[in-house]
Design a protein around this motif. Structure first.
Motif, PDB file in Angstrom:
ATOM      1  N   PHE A   1      -0.892  -9.044 -12.103  1.00 21.44           N
ATOM      2  CA  PHE A   1      -0.333  -7.686 -12.023  1.00 21.44           C
ATOM      3  C   PHE A   1      -1.427  -6.681 -12.360  1.00 21.44           C
TER       4      PHE A   1
ATOM      5  N   SER B   1      -6.871 -12.290 -15.637  1.00 17.71           N
ATOM      6  CA  SER B   1      -7.664 -11.447 -14.740  1.00 17.71           C
ATOM      7  C   SER B   1      -8.920 -12.179 -14.308  1.00 17.71           C
TER       8      SER B   1
ATOM      9  N   LEU C   1       4.138  -9.872 -25.201  1.00 20.71           N
ATOM     10  CA  LEU C   1       4.712  -8.593 -24.764  1.00 20.71           C
ATOM     11  C   LEU C   1       3.763  -7.444 -25.121  1.00 20.71           C
ATOM     12  N   GLY C   2       2.476  -7.675 -24.837  1.00 18.95           N
ATOM     13  CA  GLY C   2       1.478  -6.617 -25.042  1.00 18.95           C
ATOM     14  C   GLY C   2       1.511  -5.663 -23.863  1.00 18.95           C
ATOM     15  N   THR C   3       0.375  -5.049 -23.571  1.00 15.81           N
ATOM     16  CA  THR C   3       0.292  -4.076 -22.484  1.00 15.81           C
ATOM     17  C   THR C   3       0.898  -4.634 -21.202  1.00 15.81           C
ATOM     18  N   MET C   4       0.441  -5.807 -20.780  1.00 14.29           N
ATOM     19  CA  MET C   4       0.879  -6.352 -19.497  1.00 14.29           C
ATOM     20  C   MET C   4       2.242  -7.030 -19.607  1.00 14.29           C
TER      21      MET C   4
ATOM     22  N   GLU D   1       6.989 -13.373 -28.422  1.00 13.75           N
ATOM     23  CA  GLU D   1       5.837 -12.813 -29.123  1.00 13.75           C
ATOM     24  C   GLU D   1       5.524 -13.696 -30.332  1.00 13.75           C
TER      25      GLU D   1
ATOM     26  N   ALA E   1      -0.687 -13.623 -22.379  1.00 16.36           N
ATOM     27  CA  ALA E   1      -1.288 -13.631 -23.722  1.00 16.36           C
ATOM     28  C   ALA E   1      -2.757 -13.260 -23.604  1.00 16.36           C
ATOM     29  N   LEU E   2      -3.444 -13.249 -24.739  1.00 17.23           N
ATOM     30  CA  LEU E   2      -4.863 -12.864 -24.749  1.00 17.23           C
ATOM     31  C   LEU E   2      -5.672 -13.647 -23.721  1.00 17.23           C
ATOM     32  N   GLU E   3      -6.746 -13.026 -23.259  1.00 15.15           N
ATOM     33  CA  GLU E   3      -7.581 -13.630 -22.211  1.00 15.15           C
ATOM     34  C   GLU E   3      -8.535 -14.664 -22.820  1.00 15.15           C
TER      35      GLU E   3
ATOM     36  N   ASN F   1      -1.066 -14.505 -15.862  1.00 11.91           N
ATOM     37  CA  ASN F   1      -1.491 -13.163 -15.436  1.00 11.91           C
ATOM     38  C   ASN F   1      -2.993 -12.966 -15.712  1.00 11.91           C
TER      39      ASN F   1
ATOM     40  N   LYS G   1      -4.678 -20.119 -23.584  1.00 12.19           N
ATOM     41  CA  LYS G   1      -3.793 -20.225 -22.411  1.00 12.19           C
ATOM     42  C   LYS G   1      -3.501 -21.696 -22.110  1.00 12.19           C
TER      43      LYS G   1
HETATM   44  N1  LIG Z   1      -4.802  -4.791 -19.472  1.00  8.34           N
HETATM   45  C1  LIG Z   1      -5.004  -4.927 -18.168  1.00  8.34           C
HETATM   46  O1  LIG Z   1      -5.404  -3.971 -17.484  1.00  8.34           O
HETATM   47  C2  LIG Z   1      -4.760  -6.238 -17.491  1.00  8.34           C
HETATM   48  C3  LIG Z   1      -4.510  -6.249 -16.111  1.00  8.34           C
HETATM   49  C4  LIG Z   1      -4.215  -7.460 -15.484  1.00  8.34           C
HETATM   50  C5  LIG Z   1      -4.205  -8.635 -16.221  1.00  8.34           C
HETATM   51  N2  LIG Z   1      -4.483  -8.600 -17.570  1.00  8.34           N
HETATM   52  C6  LIG Z   1      -4.424  -9.880 -18.305  1.00  8.34           C
HETATM   53  O2  LIG Z   1      -3.172  -9.938 -18.985  1.00  8.34           O
HETATM   54  C7  LIG Z   1      -3.304 -10.717 -20.166  1.00  8.34           C
HETATM   55  C8  LIG Z   1      -2.817  -9.894 -21.344  1.00  8.34           C
HETATM   56  O3  LIG Z   1      -3.568  -8.730 -21.437  1.00  8.34           O
HETATM   57  P1  LIG Z   1      -3.041  -7.402 -22.167  1.00  8.34           P
HETATM   58  O4  LIG Z   1      -3.917  -6.303 -21.693  1.00  8.34           O
HETATM   59  O5  LIG Z   1      -1.566  -7.304 -22.023  1.00  8.34           O
HETATM   60  O6  LIG Z   1      -3.421  -7.741 -23.673  1.00  8.34           O
HETATM   61  P2  LIG Z   1      -2.704  -7.280 -25.046  1.00  8.34           P
HETATM   62  O7  LIG Z   1      -3.740  -7.414 -26.086  1.00  8.34           O
HETATM   63  O8  LIG Z   1      -2.010  -5.991 -24.871  1.00  8.34           O
HETATM   64  O9  LIG Z   1      -1.602  -8.406 -25.251  1.00  8.34           O
HETATM   65  C9  LIG Z   1      -1.956  -9.724 -25.584  1.00  8.34           C
HETATM   66  C10 LIG Z   1      -0.739 -10.479 -26.024  1.00  8.34           C
HETATM   67  O10 LIG Z   1      -1.135 -11.794 -26.484  1.00  8.34           O
HETATM   68  C11 LIG Z   1      -0.399 -12.083 -27.653  1.00  8.34           C
HETATM   69  N3  LIG Z   1      -1.096 -13.075 -28.493  1.00  8.34           N
HETATM   70  C12 LIG Z   1      -2.083 -12.864 -29.383  1.00  8.34           C
HETATM   71  N4  LIG Z   1      -2.419 -14.023 -29.977  1.00  8.34           N
HETATM   72  C13 LIG Z   1      -1.628 -14.964 -29.438  1.00  8.34           C
HETATM   73  C14 LIG Z   1      -1.482 -16.357 -29.670  1.00  8.34           C
HETATM   74  N5  LIG Z   1      -2.247 -17.009 -30.564  1.00  8.34           N
HETATM   75  N6  LIG Z   1      -0.555 -17.031 -28.952  1.00  8.34           N
HETATM   76  C15 LIG Z   1       0.205 -16.385 -28.026  1.00  8.34           C
HETATM   77  N7  LIG Z   1       0.117 -15.070 -27.786  1.00  8.34           N
HETATM   78  C16 LIG Z   1      -0.794 -14.378 -28.492  1.00  8.34           C
HETATM   79  C17 LIG Z   1      -0.294 -10.740 -28.337  1.00  8.34           C
HETATM   80  O11 LIG Z   1       0.698 -10.748 -29.329  1.00  8.34           O
HETATM   81  C18 LIG Z   1       0.010  -9.825 -27.161  1.00  8.34           C
HETATM   82  O12 LIG Z   1       1.359  -9.869 -26.821  1.00  8.34           O
HETATM   83  C19 LIG Z   1      -4.765 -11.138 -20.229  1.00  8.34           C
HETATM   84  O13 LIG Z   1      -4.912 -12.408 -19.666  1.00  8.34           O
HETATM   85  C20 LIG Z   1      -5.459 -10.082 -19.379  1.00  8.34           C
HETATM   86  O14 LIG Z   1      -6.669 -10.550 -18.824  1.00  8.34           O
HETATM   87  C21 LIG Z   1      -4.724  -7.443 -18.213  1.00  8.34           C
END
Ligand SMILES: NC(=O)c1ccc[n+]([C@@H]2O[C@H](COP(=O)([O-])OP(=O)(O)OC[C@H]3O[C@@H](n4cnc5c(N)ncnc54)[C@H](O)[C@@H]3O)[C@@H](O)[C@H]2O)c1
Length: 282
Positions: free
Chosen positions: A141, A119, A11-14, A33, A90-92, A117, A97
């Motif tokens: 998204f 990228s 439940l981070g940014t995306m 989370e 989750a993290l990229e 999700n 994943k």
């Molecule tokens: N930020 C953007 O503009 C954007 C746009 C489209 C897609 N994305 C993709 O969305 C995904 C998330 O990006 P974001 O920007 O929300 O990142 P973020 O850093 O805001 O969130 C990442 C999430 O991963 C969780 N996390 C961390 N370690 C973990 C683990 N070991 N197991 C499970 N979850 C874990 C974190 O708690 C957090 O909720 C990525 O794949 C990114 O490429 C991001």
């Protein structure tokens, strides 16, 4: 296939934005989370966005409360067992994943759809961690997810048309503008936009143009709603550099490599809006 319950992993940014879309579309949604306080932070983000919707008259207080009431939180992936659709945000990191998908494969019903999700990673490589690659798709998204309408519905090598159609229908029902595409680096928008934004940055130095002038040129000459420098500040210099490097790594075209100027800004911590300074001061 009817989707009644949605799981969101991260439940981070995306993820927070995706969970918000889901609860606002009327579906019971469970957000997972890694720690309870991170879950609460995600919920607070959603509350803040919905409160803004109430202020702007976009939704009533009752609608806001009903939407929030559809969200539950957990730290245990096993609580997503009865979801019809799980969207991972989750993290990229490919290995992370793949671990999450292998676990989701074990715990969810065999016909549940698992979406990522990601990228820049390959949807097909993530799907290979499961025994049901035909039920795995990409749902890409754009940030901020509740605001930007586009969702790229990505067909992995083995995704079934049924799973792709179900993800498409869900996005459309949630008020989004989905489009289908194959699992190729950058999908649609990033494949085009990343090298284009890099060209704009290189032209700043090559043609001796200030960021304000570049933005003036592209908004007035090309009809862009937002200039490229303002857009990169919004995306985040670090996010853009990372995405450029990933695309360059996969397709090898020089225009895709992060421009030196952006790499320098990243190293200096000049990250755009989020750090208070990028091409502009905030
Ligand atoms: N930020 C953007 O503009 C954007 C746009 C489209 C897609 N994305 C993709 O969305 C995904 C998330 O990006 P974001 O920007 O929300 O990142 P973020 O850093 O805001 O969130 C990442 C999430 O991963 C969780 N996390 C961390 N370690 C973990 C683990 N070991 N197991 C499970 N979850 C874990 C974190 O708690 C957090 O909720 C990525 O794949 C990114 O490429 C991001």
């Amino acid at each position: 296939m009817e989707i009644r319950k949605v799981g969101v992993v991260g439940l981070g940014t995306m993820g927070a934005g995706i969970a918000q879309i889901s609860v606002e579309s009327g579906l019971e949604t469970i957000g997972r989370e890694v720690a309870p306080e991170l879950g609460e932070r995600g919920r607070a983000t959603i509350e803040r966005y919905l409160a803004r919707g109430v202020e702007k008259g976009r939704l009533s207080e009752g609608d806001r409360d009903t939407a929030l009431g559809r969200l539950t939180l957990t730290t245990d992936l096993a609580d997503l067992a009865d979801c019809d659709l799980v969207i991972e945000a989750a993290l990229e990191e490919l290995e992370l994943k793949r671990e999450i998908f292998a676990e989701l494969d074990r715990i969810t019903r065999p016909d549940a759809i698992l979406a990522t999700n990601t990228s820049a990673l390959s949807v097909s490589e993530i799907a290979e961690a499961t025994e049901r690659p035909q039920r795995v798709v990409g749902m890409h998204f754009f940030n901020p997810a509740p605001v930007l309408p586009l969702v790229e519905i990505v067909r992995g090598r083995e995704s079934s048309e049924e799973a792709v159609d179900a993800a498409y229908a869900w996005a459309e029902r949630a008020g989004k503008q989905p489009v289908r595409c194959n699992d190729t680096p950058g999908f649609i928008v990033n494949r085009i936009l990343i090298p284009l934004l890099n060209d704009c940055v290189r032209v700043l130095d090559e043609a001796g143009v200030e960021p304000e002038a570049m933005d003036k040129a592209m908004t007035n000459g090309a009809g862009w709603p937002l200039g490229p420098c303002a857009l990169i500040d919004l995306i985040g210099i670090d996010v853009h550099v990372y995405a450029s490097a990933a695309l360059h790594g996969k397709l090898g075209e020089e225009r895709m490599a992060p421009p030196e100027r952006l790499v320098r800004m990243q190293q200096e911590g000049t990250l755009g809006r989020k750090s208070g300074r990028g091409f502009y001061e905030y």
